[in-house]
Design an enzyme around this catalytic site. Sequence first.
Site, PDB file in Angstrom:
ATOM      1  N   ASP A  65       0.831  -1.210   0.000  1.00 26.79           N
ATOM      2  CA  ASP A  65       0.000   0.000   0.000  1.00 26.79           C
ATOM      3  C   ASP A  65       0.864   1.259   0.000  1.00 26.79           C
ATOM      4  O   ASP A  65       0.519   2.263  -0.642  1.00 26.79           O
ATOM      5  CB  ASP A  65      -0.931   0.012   1.216  1.00 26.79           C
ATOM      6  CG  ASP A  65      -2.013  -1.050   1.121  1.00 26.79           C
ATOM      7  OD1 ASP A  65      -2.251  -1.572   0.013  1.00 26.79           O
ATOM      8  OD2 ASP A  65      -2.638  -1.357   2.162  1.00 26.79           O
ATOM      9  N   LYS A 142     -16.034 -25.398 -13.150  1.00 25.54           N
ATOM     10  CA  LYS A 142     -16.933 -24.492 -13.866  1.00 25.54           C
ATOM     11  C   LYS A 142     -17.272 -23.346 -12.910  1.00 25.54           C
ATOM     12  O   LYS A 142     -18.047 -23.509 -11.979  1.00 25.54           O
ATOM     13  CB  LYS A 142     -18.201 -25.202 -14.320  1.00 25.54           C
ATOM     14  CG  LYS A 142     -19.129 -24.312 -15.142  1.00 25.54           C
ATOM     15  CD  LYS A 142     -20.364 -25.076 -15.600  1.00 25.54           C
ATOM     16  CE  LYS A 142     -21.276 -24.165 -16.436  1.00 25.54           C
ATOM     17  NZ  LYS A 142     -21.792 -23.018 -15.670  1.00 25.54           N
ATOM     18  N   ARG A 163     -19.609 -11.435 -22.387  1.00 26.68           N
ATOM     19  CA  ARG A 163     -19.951 -12.430 -23.403  1.00 26.68           C
ATOM     20  C   ARG A 163     -21.124 -11.967 -24.266  1.00 26.68           C
ATOM     21  O   ARG A 163     -21.136 -12.173 -25.468  1.00 26.68           O
ATOM     22  CB  ARG A 163     -20.296 -13.760 -22.727  1.00 26.68           C
ATOM     23  CG  ARG A 163     -20.693 -14.832 -23.731  1.00 26.68           C
ATOM     24  CD  ARG A 163     -21.019 -16.159 -23.058  1.00 26.68           C
ATOM     25  NE  ARG A 163     -21.462 -17.111 -24.070  1.00 26.68           N
ATOM     26  CZ  ARG A 163     -22.717 -17.211 -24.497  1.00 26.68           C
ATOM     27  NH1 ARG A 163     -23.650 -16.438 -23.987  1.00 26.68           N
ATOM     28  NH2 ARG A 163     -23.041 -18.097 -25.420  1.00 26.68           N
ATOM     29  N   LYS A 314     -12.842 -30.886 -21.280  1.00 24.59           N
ATOM     30  CA  LYS A 314     -12.456 -30.507 -22.637  1.00 24.59           C
ATOM     31  C   LYS A 314     -11.549 -31.587 -23.222  1.00 24.59           C
ATOM     32  O   LYS A 314     -10.650 -32.078 -22.528  1.00 24.59           O
ATOM     33  CB  LYS A 314     -11.668 -29.182 -22.625  1.00 24.59           C
ATOM     34  CG  LYS A 314     -12.415 -27.998 -22.057  1.00 24.59           C
ATOM     35  CD  LYS A 314     -11.489 -26.785 -22.010  1.00 24.59           C
ATOM     36  CE  LYS A 314     -12.187 -25.572 -21.439  1.00 24.59           C
ATOM     37  NZ  LYS A 314     -11.255 -24.404 -21.322  1.00 24.59           N
ATOM     38  N   CYS A 429     -24.989  -0.454  19.410  1.00 28.03           N
ATOM     39  CA  CYS A 429     -25.362  -0.395  17.999  1.00 28.03           C
ATOM     40  C   CYS A 429     -24.102  -0.449  17.128  1.00 28.03           C
ATOM     41  O   CYS A 429     -23.157   0.303  17.375  1.00 28.03           O
ATOM     42  CB  CYS A 429     -26.137   0.889  17.727  1.00 28.03           C
ATOM     43  SG  CYS A 429     -26.442   1.220  15.964  1.00 28.03           S
ATOM     44  N   CYS A 451     -27.952   8.373  15.001  1.00 27.51           N
ATOM     45  CA  CYS A 451     -27.355   7.144  14.476  1.00 27.51           C
ATOM     46  C   CYS A 451     -27.237   7.274  12.967  1.00 27.51           C
ATOM     47  O   CYS A 451     -28.236   7.531  12.282  1.00 27.51           O
ATOM     48  CB  CYS A 451     -28.224   5.944  14.837  1.00 27.51           C
ATOM     49  SG  CYS A 451     -27.704   4.393  14.068  1.00 27.51           S
TER      50      CYS A 451
END
Length: 694
Positions: A65, A142, A163, A314, A429, A451
């Site tokens: 970073d 797949k 596609r 395949k 909360c 809030c």
Amino acid sequence: MVAVDDSAPADNPYVADPPTDFDPVGDIDEAAAREQAESLREAIRYHDHRYYVEADPLIGDRAYDALFSRLQDLETAFDLDADGSPTQRVGGDPLDELPEVEHVAPMRSIDQGGEAADVRAFDERVRGTLDTDTVEYFCEPKFDGLSVEVVYEDGVYQRAATRGDGEVGEDVTENVRTIAAVPHRLRGDYPEYLAVRGEVYIPREAFTAYNRERVERGEDPFANPRNAAAGTLRQLDPSVTAERPLSVFFFGVLDASVDFESHAAMHERFPEWGLRVCDRTAVADGIDAAIDYRDEQLDARDDLDYEIDGVVLKVNDIEDCERLGSTSRAPRWAFAYKFPARKEETTVRDVVVQVGRTGRLTPVALMDPVEVGGVTVSRASLHNPSQVADLGVGIGDRVRIKRAGDVIPEVVEVVESAGDGHFEFPEACPACDSPVERDGPMAFCTGGLTCPAQRERSIEHYASRDALDIEGLGEKAVRQLLDAGLVTDAADLYDLSVEALADLEGWGETSAKNLVEAVEATREPPLADFLTALGIPEVGTVTARNLAREFGTFDEVVAAADRGDVGAFEAVPDVGETVARSIVDFFEGEGNRAVLDRLLDHVDPQAAAQTGGDALDGLTFVFTGSLEGYTRSEAQELIERHGGSATSSVSVNTDYLVCGDNPGRRKRDDAADHGVETLDEGAFEDLLADAGVL
């Protein structure tokens, strides 16, 4: 320390143990900046390859970073050409639309089936055409994501497309550019031209974490990773795509200036060029071995960090693939052997707490996607803290889900416990850290309009059609105003300026002016609309109209609340003790009163009109569509002021359905089923005139 490989940039100080304590940008000249920026780009590309392709990072996230941030600073300070730079992953300018683009080669579908007999029939056809006893298959998962075409020329990323219909897709070049696993430049001995097919997806852990962030911001979580990936890739604003955790696997060549002998060889070459591949592939000698591979992946699917819904087999040899050819829809050399859909049982990956507009806290289970009632879902309600405890739900548990109608699914049973105990409901909360209060089985945030989660929902509600109907102020616009610091609560809406709005991304002077005018039009709202807009728990449009009719002015409502006069509210039709107490509690809340006092500096709620008699006594009306001469609330108030009733749904007790422009089909169908008379706006006004109301 992880070893540096032979492909690492030579003599680059930012590869191994990179320094992150940089001199200020202002202390170096442009020549030094250009040299440092180029070294940083080279190093960051290498680190991307180690992380995304080899899954073997050399440096930690903080160091990465720091390098990335330094490169951004240099490019900005010295206006360096950033074309092709890793910093372009942060997203470019928003697009007006996604243009269409023709694929370099058809992106065909694959024939598929879910039974062993289906895949054996495929193998029989292949062997018959090739005239051989056994076929070698390249087997791969797949992926349940979104297929894309990605094109490189001279090793440089050129474009990407979805596609689409297989021949033409949507141009998503700028969005795919932001995906860190997609290299901007290929590595090694790459071909001059390469068009590859990949699958964009969101990793499971990242999906769960991102959904948690959405819930904590008061947003609805995404339904499942595939939908989230598809929606993200089609964003018009690439910076939105850049913020979301997309990744990609590459698995096929659409066109290239190099030949391959087999799919296995293709899979081996991709990482050498910097293209990420899945490591769960295999070469199977014959269909029995291929079926065994499928069964192994089925057993492993719940442990993977990506969704798969089957495997693809395949024919491995490329020359054999060319002999087999393709139909107009699918290649004859590939078959997708699908898994059975997950049904009703799944694993809980996280539990988050959602804060509603009224402060109610609802625990939501984030789960592995599962098919329930024909819909794939990945979240389910746990309703309240008591249900969490009663069910004993914990993270990692296997649970049974049910779904009724179109509502959010719910967890009904723990099938297998992970053993870590049930989820502990927070005492504060998650959005504002205010104490949580229990009311029977339910829990509420005590922060009120202070809030942030309640504040966002309260502004949306204030502007909603049932409240003050401020056009142009939907969920997205509200969040944008909050993020920009232009509003903190509903009162700030009245201080918005055209200039400030027009500076926001995606806004123009016209849309800014329209919003300001729409807000201005609400400065003197009908009392019932204003009471609805405040979002008092348990007070909807009907209760708000009843309160307005009984109290007459807003001052009288506030006075009764300040006295704590629950009885005065209980005297209002359809208001019981629970609703009455909720109204008093709302006005006693310090945060609510602070926002309300600021609102009243801008808004003057109009006194409710006094009763006009009982000309419509006993008549019940329902409205659908938009009326030209009245707002919905004005029409309802007019009916009720003259003794009639206005309800939201058609029943056997309804006398008239009033249809404006674009009426809803359901209400019209219900009216026909119940024999309710339907009126257009003209007939409605004639009825009022005949009754002496107009």
